[in-house]
Design an enzyme around this catalytic site. Structure first.
Site, mmCIF file in Angstrom:
data_model
loop_
_atom_site.group_PDB
_atom_site.id
_atom_site.type_symbol
_atom_site.label_atom_id
_atom_site.label_comp_id
_atom_site.label_asym_id
_atom_site.label_seq_id
_atom_site.Cartn_x
_atom_site.Cartn_y
_atom_site.Cartn_z
ATOM 1 N N ASP A 1 -5.056 -5.313 5.670
ATOM 2 C CA ASP A 1 -5.645 -4.591 4.538
ATOM 3 C C ASP A 1 -5.573 -5.576 3.375
ATOM 4 O O ASP A 1 -4.602 -5.610 2.629
ATOM 5 C CB ASP A 1 -4.835 -3.319 4.279
ATOM 6 C CG ASP A 1 -5.443 -2.475 3.173
ATOM 7 O OD1 ASP A 1 -6.679 -2.422 3.095
ATOM 8 O OD2 ASP A 1 -4.671 -1.887 2.400
ATOM 9 N N CYS B 1 -10.580 -2.712 -0.152
ATOM 10 C CA CYS B 1 -11.068 -1.636 -1.018
ATOM 11 C C CYS B 1 -12.093 -2.228 -1.988
ATOM 12 O O CYS B 1 -12.137 -1.858 -3.159
ATOM 13 C CB CYS B 1 -9.932 -0.924 -1.743
ATOM 14 S SG CYS B 1 -8.901 -2.001 -2.738
HETATM 15 C C1 LIG Z 1 -4.581 -3.860 -0.787
HETATM 16 S S1 LIG Z 1 -2.920 -4.213 -1.007
HETATM 17 C C2 LIG Z 1 -2.206 -3.557 0.444
HETATM 18 C C3 LIG Z 1 -2.038 -2.065 0.415
HETATM 19 C C4 LIG Z 1 -1.270 -1.555 1.612
HETATM 20 N N1 LIG Z 1 -1.878 -1.950 2.851
HETATM 21 C C5 LIG Z 1 -1.115 -0.067 1.593
HETATM 22 O O1 LIG Z 1 -1.811 0.627 2.302
HETATM 23 O O2 LIG Z 1 -0.265 0.426 0.861
HETATM 24 C C6 LIG Z 1 -2.880 -5.920 -0.675
HETATM 25 C C7 LIG Z 1 -1.501 -6.494 -0.557
HETATM 26 O O3 LIG Z 1 -1.633 -7.845 -0.112
HETATM 27 C C8 LIG Z 1 -0.505 -8.546 -0.586
HETATM 28 N N2 LIG Z 1 -0.785 -9.972 -0.449
HETATM 29 C C9 LIG Z 1 -1.469 -10.794 -1.290
HETATM 30 N N3 LIG Z 1 -1.479 -12.037 -0.805
HETATM 31 C C10 LIG Z 1 -0.807 -12.025 0.365
HETATM 32 C C11 LIG Z 1 -0.461 -13.009 1.323
HETATM 33 N N4 LIG Z 1 -0.829 -14.267 1.173
HETATM 34 N N5 LIG Z 1 0.279 -12.630 2.402
HETATM 35 C C12 LIG Z 1 0.665 -11.349 2.559
HETATM 36 N N6 LIG Z 1 0.377 -10.374 1.680
HETATM 37 C C13 LIG Z 1 -0.350 -10.708 0.594
HETATM 38 C C14 LIG Z 1 -0.362 -8.042 -2.010
HETATM 39 O O4 LIG Z 1 0.943 -8.267 -2.462
HETATM 40 C C15 LIG Z 1 -0.713 -6.574 -1.850
HETATM 41 O O5 LIG Z 1 0.455 -5.812 -1.718
#
Ligand SMILES: C[S@@+](CC[C@H](N)C(=O)[O-])C[C@H]1O[C@@H](n2cnc3c(N)ncnc32)[C@H](O)[C@@H]1O
Length: 692
Positions: A451, A508
Site C-alpha cells: 500500500d 490512495c
Molecule cells: C499509505 S501509507 C500506508 C497505510 C497503511 N497501509 C494502512 O493501511 O494503515 C504509506 C506508508 O508507507 C511508508 N513508507 C514510505 N516509504 C517507505 C519505504 N521506503 N519503506 C517502507 N515503508 C515506507 C510510510 O511511512 C507510510 O506509513
C-alpha cells in the site's frame, strides 16, 4: 434470529416496470428522521442504555430500516453520511460479496442477514456501478475522454473496453443525460439555451485586487457553465472563444475557487471529461461517510452493531460487498473513544481501504508481508483474515508511525504479527543481506501487500493541503519510490508458494503516473516473471490501458480504480499481481541512499527526548533488543528470516514487558517486535544486520 430481523428489514419491493417517479414518491413518503426510529427501541422503551440482546437486535433492524429511508433526511445529513437514493434497478449479475476468503465463518449469521440487501445497500452499490459504466463509456468516446486528449483518441480501444460492460437498461438512461448530452444524437439534447450560450461571468469579475476570489457561488456557477460548454463543444461551439481558451478559463476558475495548483488541476483534467472533472473536484470538498471495520478476531459484526447502537450510534452495513464494514451515520459519542474501540472491537478505516486486502485475499497459515503498514488499517485486516494462523510481517520505514502500528496491533489483539522497521526497498535483503538460499526475505512471503506511499490525490477530502502541495516534483519523487518498492515487493514474494505468490499494489492516488504507469514499468522490466490478475473485487472502474500518448500492458484493464464522486469512497487504485518465477537478484540499490524518503529522514532526525516522552511502545528498541539477543547468544549472528520467526515463536512464553528505562537511544538499527496481545507485553528481536 436472522429470519426475524430480515423480515423487519423488508422494504417496499420495486418492480421492473414501475416508473422512477413513483418509486421516488414512495421513498419520500416517510418523514420520520433516522434518530427517532432508533431511540424508542433502545432508550425510551427500555429506559436504559444497556438493552437486552433482543432489544438490541430490534434496535438494529430498526436502524437498518431507518437508514433505508434516509432520503427523508435533511439534505445536510445526506451529504455528510450517505449516498443519495437512486432509482436504478438491481441487476441479477450484480456481485453480492467479496472474495470467498473474505467471508468469516463467525460472521455467517450476519452474512445471511446482509445478503438480503436493504434498499439502501442496493441503491448504494447500483449507483456506483451505474456511475462506473458512465465513466467507462465516457472514456470510450473519442474526443471527450478528457479536456486535452484530442490528439490521443483515434486508436482508443473502446471495443475491448465495452465488451466487459453490461448494456445500459432503460432505467439507466434516466440517469445518463450527461452522457447523451456529450455523445448522443442532437435530437436527444435538451431544448434549454442557457448551457449553450456563452457564460457571462469571467474570473476577473469575481477576483478581489488581492487575488482572492469573492462571490464563490457565482464562480462555481461559471465553472459549471464552462464545463457544460466544453462537454457539448463539438455540437455547439460558442463563437467567441476557442476550446483551449475555455479550458484555460475553466482550470483557472477551479484553481481560484478550490485552491488547487494549476499543474494538479491540469492532471485531473486529463483524467476526467469536463463535467466529471467538476463532480470530482466537488466531491473532494466534502468528507466521505465514516466507516469502521469489525475486528472479527474479537467480535461479530452484528454484536458490535448492537453495542454501538446502544451507545448512541446509528450504524448500518457498509454494503453487501463487505462482511465486516459498518457505516456510521450519526453518533452521540466520539467514534474513536468508545469502550468498544478501546477494547479493539473495531478499526476506523475508510471503505476503500478494505479493497486492497480483499484483493490480497490472505489464506490461513500463510506468511504475509505488509510492506508499508503503518498505522495498520490494512495490516490488522490481514491479521483477522489469518485468524491467528500463519504470520503477519508488518513493516514501515517511519518509526514514529510504527508506534501507531504497534498500538493498533495490540489493541486489536493480533497474536501473530511481527513489526519491522525497515526500508521496504531493501527489505528483501534485510534478514542477512543475501539471497533466498541463505534465508533472507527474498522470495520469503506467500503474499505481499504494498500500500504504497503516494501523493494522496484520492484523499483530498481528508487533507486539503494536497491541493496545493503536490507539485510535479513531488509526483515524480513519489513515482520513483513506488517503482522501487514494487520491485522489492515482488522480490520478497515466493513464486513457489503453494497457496499464494501474490502481490497487491495499491495507492490512495488517482494519478495514472502513480498507478498503471508504475505497474506497467514493473511488468516490462520483469517480463514473464509476473502477470496481472483480476482483483476479484465486485466493483471498480477498469485500469487504463491507454492514457494520452501512453500505452500500458493490456492486462492493466484488470486493475481497479475508485473515485470519490463515483463510489462515495476515497480515491484508490488496486492491482493484483502473480509472481510466476524468481526475479533476478536486484542490483544493490545504490539509489537508496540518495533517494532516502522524507519519512526515513524524519525518523533519523528524531531526538532522544521524543522517544522518551512520546513512545512507550514503539520505543521498544535496540537496548532491549540487544540484551535479549545477547542472552540467547544471538548477537552478531545473521538470523535467517525463518530462524528469527522460530526464535520468536519459541520465546513467546518468556515475553517481558518493556519499560521506557530499557530504551537505548544510541542506535537506529532495525528492530523486529513480536506483538503479544495485551497492553504492553512484547518481545523484541534485532532483525538482523542491516544490509549494505
Ligand atoms: C499509505 S501509507 C500506508 C497505510 C497503511 N497501509 C494502512 O493501511 O494503515 C504509506 C506508508 O508507507 C511508508 N513508507 C514510505 N516509504 C517507505 C519505504 N521506503 N519503506 C517502507 N515503508 C515506507 C510510510 O511511512 C507510510 O506509513
Amino acid at each position: 434470529m436472522g429470519r426475524q430481523i430480515s423480515s423487519n428489514r423488508r422494504t417496499r419491493p420495486k418492480t421492473r416496470d414501475e416508473p422512477a417517479s413513483k418509486q421516488r414518491q414512495a421513498r419520500h413518503s416517510s418523514k420520520k428522521p433516522i434518530r427517532d426510529l432508533r431511540k424508542p427501541d433502545v432508550a425510551d422503551k427500555e429506559g436504559t442504555r444497556q438493552p437486552s440482546r433482543n432489544i438490541l437486535e430490534r434496535g438494529f433492524s430498526k436502524t437498518v430500516q431507518a437508514a433505508n429511508k434516509q432520503s427523508s433526511m435533511p439534505s445536510s445529513k445526506m451529504k455528510r453520511f450517505g449516498e443519495p437514493q437512486t432509482t436504478i434497478r438491481r441487476r441479477s449479475a450484480e456481485p453480492m460479496l467479496a472474495t470467498s476468503s473474505d467471508r468469516d465463518d463467525s460472521d455467517a449469521d450476519d452474512m445471511s442477514l446482509f445478503r438480503k440487501k436493504s434498499a439502501y445497500e442496493s441503491a448504494h452499490t447500483e449507483r456506483a456501478m451505474h456511475q462506473e459504466r458512465r465513466v467507462d463509456r465516457s472514456r470510450d468516446i473519442d474526443g471527450d475522454t478528457a479536456l486535452d486528449t484530442s490528439s490521443d483518441t483515434d486508436d482508443w480501444n473502446g471495443d475491448v473496453q465495452r465488451e466487459s460492460q453490461p448494456a445500459l437498461s432503460d432505467d439507466d438512461h434516466e440517469d445518463s443525460l450527461d452522457i447523451s448530452d456529450e455523445n448522443g444524437p442532437l435530437s436527444a439534447l435538451p431544448a434549454e439555451k442557457s448551457s449553450y450560450e456563452e457564460a457571462s461571468t469571467t474570473i476577473q469579475d469575481v477576483m478581489t485586487p488581492t487575488g482572492r476570489p469573492e462571490r464563490i457561488d457565482e464562480l462555481k456557477q461559471a465553472i459549471s457553465e464552462r464545463a457544460q460548454q466544453l462537454a457539448q463543444w463539438r455540437r455547439n461551439q460558442p463563437a467567441a472563444k476557442s476550446r483551449s481558451e475555455l479550458v484555460t478559463e475553466l482550470l483557472e476558475m477551479i484553481c481560484a475557487a478550490y485552491d488547487y495548483l494549476l499543474s494538479l488541476a491540469q492532471r485531473f483534467a486529463e483524467l476526467f471529461p469536463p463535467t466529471e472533472l467538476v463532480e470530482f473536484i466537488e466531491a473532494n470538498e466534502s468528507p466521505r461517510p465514516l466507516v469502521i471495520r469489525t475486528n472479527t478476531l474479537k467480535v461479530r459484526r452484528q454484536r458490535l452493531a448492537m453495542a454501538l447502537i446502544a451507545r448512541g450510534m446509528n450504524v448500518d452495513p457498509v454494503g453487501a460487498w463487505s462482511p465486516v464494514g459498518l457505516t456510521v451515520y450519526q453518533s452521540e459519542v466520539p467514534v474513536g473513544a468508545t469502550p468498544e474501540y478501546l477494547a479493539g472491537y473495531y478499526m476506523i478505516q475508510s471503505a476503500s481501504s478494505f479493497l486492497p486486502v480483499m484483493a490480497l485475499a490472505p489464506r490461513e497459515h500463510e506468511r504475509i508481508l505488509d510492506m508499508a503498514a503503518a498505522p495498520g488499517g490494512k495490516a490488522t485486516y490481514i491479521a483477522q483474515l489469518l485468524k491467528g494462523t500463519g504470520m503477519l510481517f508488518a513493516n514501515d520505514v517511519n518509526r514514529e508511525r510504527c508506534k501507531a502500528l504497534v498500538a493498533n496491533l495490540q489493541r486489536l489483539g493480533v497474536p501473530n504479527a511481527i513489526v519491522m522497521h525497515l526500508d521496504g526497498r531493501t527489505l528483501s535483503q534485510s534478514a542477512n543481506g543475501s539471497s533466498s538460499e541463505h534465508g533472507g526475505f527474498r522470495h520469503y512471503f506467500d503474499r505481499v501487500l504494498l500500500d504504497a506511499p503516494c501523493t494522496g490525490t484520492g484523499v483530498i477530502a481528508h487533507d486539503a493541503s494536497i491541493k496545493h502541495t503536490r507539485d510535479e516534483a513531488s509526483i515524480h519523487r513519489s513515482v520513483y519510490l513506488q517503482k522501487q518498492l514494487l520491485l522489492a515487493a515482488i522480490d520478497a514474494c515466493n513464486p513457489r508458494s503453494a497457496t499464494g505468490g501474490i502481490v497487491v499494489y495499491s495507492t490512495c492516488s488517482v494519478l495514472v503516473d502513480e498507478n498503471e504507469q508504475v505497474v506497467d514499468y514493473v511488468i516490462r522490466k520483469l517480463g514473464s516473471r509476473v502477470k496481472v490478475l483480476p482483483t476479484g473485487l465486485p466493483f471498480g472502474i477498469r485500469g487504463f490501458t491507454r492514457f494520452r500518448e501512453k500505452r500500458f500492458h493490456s492486462s492493466l484493464a484488470e486493475a481497479r480504480r475508485y473515485y470519490p464522486h463515483v463510489h462515495n469512497m476515497d480515491g484508490f487504485f488496486v492491482c493484483k499481481l502473480r509472481v510466476l518465477a524468481e526475479t533476478p537478484l536486484p542490483r544493490q540499490l545504490s539509489a537508496t541512499a540518495s533517494t532516502e524518503s522524507e519519512t526515513s529522514r524524519q525518523a533519523k532526525r528524531m531526538k532522544r527526548s521524543d522517544w522518551q516522552t512520546k513512545a512507550p511502545v514503539a520505543a521498544i528498541s535496540s537496548k532491549q533488543s540487544r540484551r535479549t539477543i545477547e542472552q540467547e547468544s544471538m548477537a552478531n549472528t545473521s538470523l535467517t528470516a525463518a530462524e528469527t520467526e522460530t526464535q520468536l515463536n519459541a520465546s513467546s512464553s518468556s515475553s517481558s514487558s518493556v519499560s521506557k528505562d530499557s530504551v537505548d537511544h544510541n542506535t537506529d538499527e532495525p528492530v523486529m517486535i513480536r506483538i503479544e496481545p495485551g497492553p504492553t507485553r512484547c518481545v523484541v528481536r534485532k532483525s538482523a544486520t542491516r544490509s549494505s
